[in-house]
Each structure stands twice: as structure tokens, then as C-alpha cells.
Write a protein that holds these residues in place. Structure first.
Motif, short mmCIF file in Angstrom:
data_model
loop_
_atom_site.label_atom_id
_atom_site.label_comp_id
_atom_site.label_asym_id
_atom_site.label_seq_id
_atom_site.Cartn_x
_atom_site.Cartn_y
_atom_site.Cartn_z
N ALA A 189 -1.65 4.78 -15.24
CA ALA A 189 -1.10 5.37 -14.24
C ALA A 189 -2.07 5.59 -12.92
O ALA A 189 -1.58 5.80 -11.80
CB ALA A 189 -0.50 6.65 -14.51
N ARG A 190 -3.34 5.80 -13.12
CA ARG A 190 -4.27 6.13 -12.16
C ARG A 190 -4.74 4.68 -11.60
O ARG A 190 -5.63 4.98 -10.38
CB ARG A 190 -5.40 6.82 -12.76
N LEU A 191 -4.58 3.45 -12.02
CA LEU A 191 -5.10 2.37 -11.20
C LEU A 191 -4.73 2.15 -9.88
O LEU A 191 -5.61 1.65 -9.14
CB LEU A 191 -4.63 1.02 -11.98
N PRO A 192 -3.70 2.31 -9.38
CA PRO A 192 -3.47 2.40 -7.89
C PRO A 192 -4.33 3.16 -7.09
O PRO A 192 -4.25 2.90 -5.66
CB PRO A 192 -1.73 2.72 -7.58
N GLN A 193 -5.01 4.35 -7.42
CA GLN A 193 -6.02 5.08 -6.80
C GLN A 193 -7.21 4.55 -6.68
O GLN A 193 -7.96 5.07 -5.92
CB GLN A 193 -5.80 6.45 -7.36
N LEU A 194 -7.47 3.30 -7.23
CA LEU A 194 -8.74 2.90 -7.14
C LEU A 194 -8.93 2.12 -5.99
O LEU A 194 -8.35 0.97 -6.08
CB LEU A 194 -9.11 2.19 -8.47
#
Length: 269
Positions: A189-194
Motif C-alpha cells: 500500500a505504501r509503494l506509490p509513496q516511494l
């Protein structure tokens, strides 16, 4: 969480994080080349693994990410984070949580999303890794399945160390708890924030991927990552193919901006 700290104290910090059921000695092929060119290298054991404490009640990617960030703060970041398997998921979560603390990511055999059979595995693992057979089951899987193809000359010694560690009832109990609690959904869920440089190595023989080439393509797209697929390599590219991984990592690190400079990805976005 146990760790070793090698290299010059004023060198750029690189933190190496092993995967589930592994020890920090899995990184032995990478430490000396990094310290030899001036990097400060911190190599960790996971919670309940190796020389780390065995009283943790919470395990997994999010907990490990918190441990890694605490270590970066302790040693003085920002840092480049290098993770294997579950450790790759943990460093990805750490970078999403604290982009100020992370300059780049290197991943080997990264597991960044749950397999379709993940819930079934969490039911089976506690039985597979119970006493008295658990240490033997995992060490055999580590050697024969996760190290298909090329093998490090010191693999036998390393597997024996893994088995010895898990032969301790407290370590084995921590490992079993990790297998029950582990899910990569929070990381996915957090990958788009990288938005930082990422280098990933995947083995074409890795049994943890249904289709290694497709997984590599997904990681490349999801993270704008540089992905290298390695022949005759399974789950541990860093010690199965150090002749490829070590120079690639050194080149990746050399190409990163200085810690006080923005990356090209952050400028674009």
C-alpha cells in the motif's frame, strides 16, 4: 536488535537487513567491498534472530522498518538501505515512512506483496517450524530450495549457523511468531509513496515468485526501479552471484546524489 558497525565513522551510512530466518552474515560478500571504498556499514539481525533479543511480541515488515529507522537515527543518517527478501519489504516501508532518512534502496530477492496462498502459509508454517524438527526443516529449505543454482562456497557453514540459531527454543519460537504475523500488505500500500532511486536483483530460479520476470517488471513499474534478473540464481542474489551484485551496488551507490542534494526523481515529482 543486534548489529555490527564497520567502516569509517564519517562514511556514508549503508544499512544491510537480512530476510526471515536468516542471519546478518548473509551479507558477508558485500561488507568488505563497501567498507573498502569508504562506506560505513551497519549489518543487522532481525528481531528474535541471531544475536538479537528473543522477547519481542511483534514482528514483520512494519516492526522491522521501525528498528531500521531507529538504527539510522542512532548512527546518524540519512542512509542507503539494503534489504533481502522480507528485509527488502521492511526497507521499502521505512523509506515511505521517513523519506528524510533514506537516500536510496537496494533489494535482493524482494518480497513486496503477499502471495495468493499467503494465508494458507501462515497456517502451515507454525507446524512446519515446530520443535523438534523446525530448525532442520528451515535449514534444508534454505539450502536446497532458496539457494538453487549457484551457491556460495561458504553456504554450508552459513546454513549450519542458521540451523544452530533456530535450534534454540526461544529463537525458534520467535521465528514461528514471525511466520504467523508476517504480511506484506502494509508495504504494498505504501509503494506509490516511494520516490527515490531503487536497485533490485531477482533470481530467475526464485521459488517465491510464480513468474520472476513478471515480478521484476512489476517492481520496475511500481518503483521506477532498476531491476536485474539473474540466471542460475534463486532467492539470495547477494551471496549467490556477488560477482554481479557487488559491482552493481557499488556503481549504484556512487551514482547517488550527496545526502544534501535532491534526487532526480524527487525533482520530477
Amino acid at each position: 536488535m543486534a548489529y555490527t558497525d564497520d567502516g569509517p565513522a564519517d562514511g556514508r551510512l549503508v544499512v544491510l537487513v537480512p530476510g526471515m530466518g536468516d542471519l546478518r552474515s548473509t551479507w558477508r560478500e558485500l561488507v568488505e567491498p563497501l567498507t573498502g571504498v569508504g562506506y560505513r556499514v551497519a549489518t543487522t539481525d532481525l528481531r528474535g534472530h541471531g544475536d538479537s533479543d528473543t522477547t519481542f511480541r511483534t514482528h514483520g515488515d512494519v516492526a522491522t522498518a521501525g528498528d531500521v529507522l531507529a538504527l539510522v537515527d542512532r548512527l546518524g543518517g540519512p542512509a542507503v538501505l539494503v534489504g533481502s527478501s522480507m528485509g527488502a519489504a521492511a526497507v521499502a516501508y521505512a523509506a515511505a515512512e521517513r523519506p528524510d532518512a533514506v537516500d536510496g534502496l537496494v533489494m535482493t530477492g524482494p518480497i513486496l506483496r503477499d502471495a495468493s496462498a499467503g494465508s494458507a502459509g501462515r497456517l502451515v508454517y507454525p507446524v512446519l517450524f515446530a520443535r523438534p524438527w523446525g530448525a532442520g526443516v528451515w535449514s534444508a529449505h534454505y539450502r536446497k530450495t532458496l539457494n538453487r543454482g549457484r551457491q556460495a562456497p561458504w553456504l554450508g557453514e552459513h546454513v549450519q549457523a542458521v540451523r544452530s540459531a533456530l535450534s534454540d527454543p526461544e529463537h525458534l519460537a520467535q521465528f514461528r511468531t514471525l511466520t504467523r504475523q508476517l504480511t506484506h500488505a502494509p508495504v504494498t500500500a505504501r509503494l506509490p509513496q516511494l520516490h527515490l532511486p531503487v536497485l533490485a536483483f531477482l533470481g530467475r530460479l526464485d521459488p517465491d515468485y510464480r513468474d520472476p520476470q513478471a515480478e521484476g517488471a512489476w517492481i520496475e513499474q511500481a518503483l521506477c526501479a532498476q531491476v536485474e534478473l539473474l540466471d542460475d540464481v534463486a532467492h539470495y542474489p547477494h551471496h549467490q552471484a556477488p560477482d554481479i551484485v557487488v559491482p552493481a551496488v557499488l556503481g549504484f551507490l556512487a551514482g547517488l546524489p550527496a545526502p544534501d542534494q535532491p534526487t532526480a526523481l524527487s525533482q520530477e515529482r
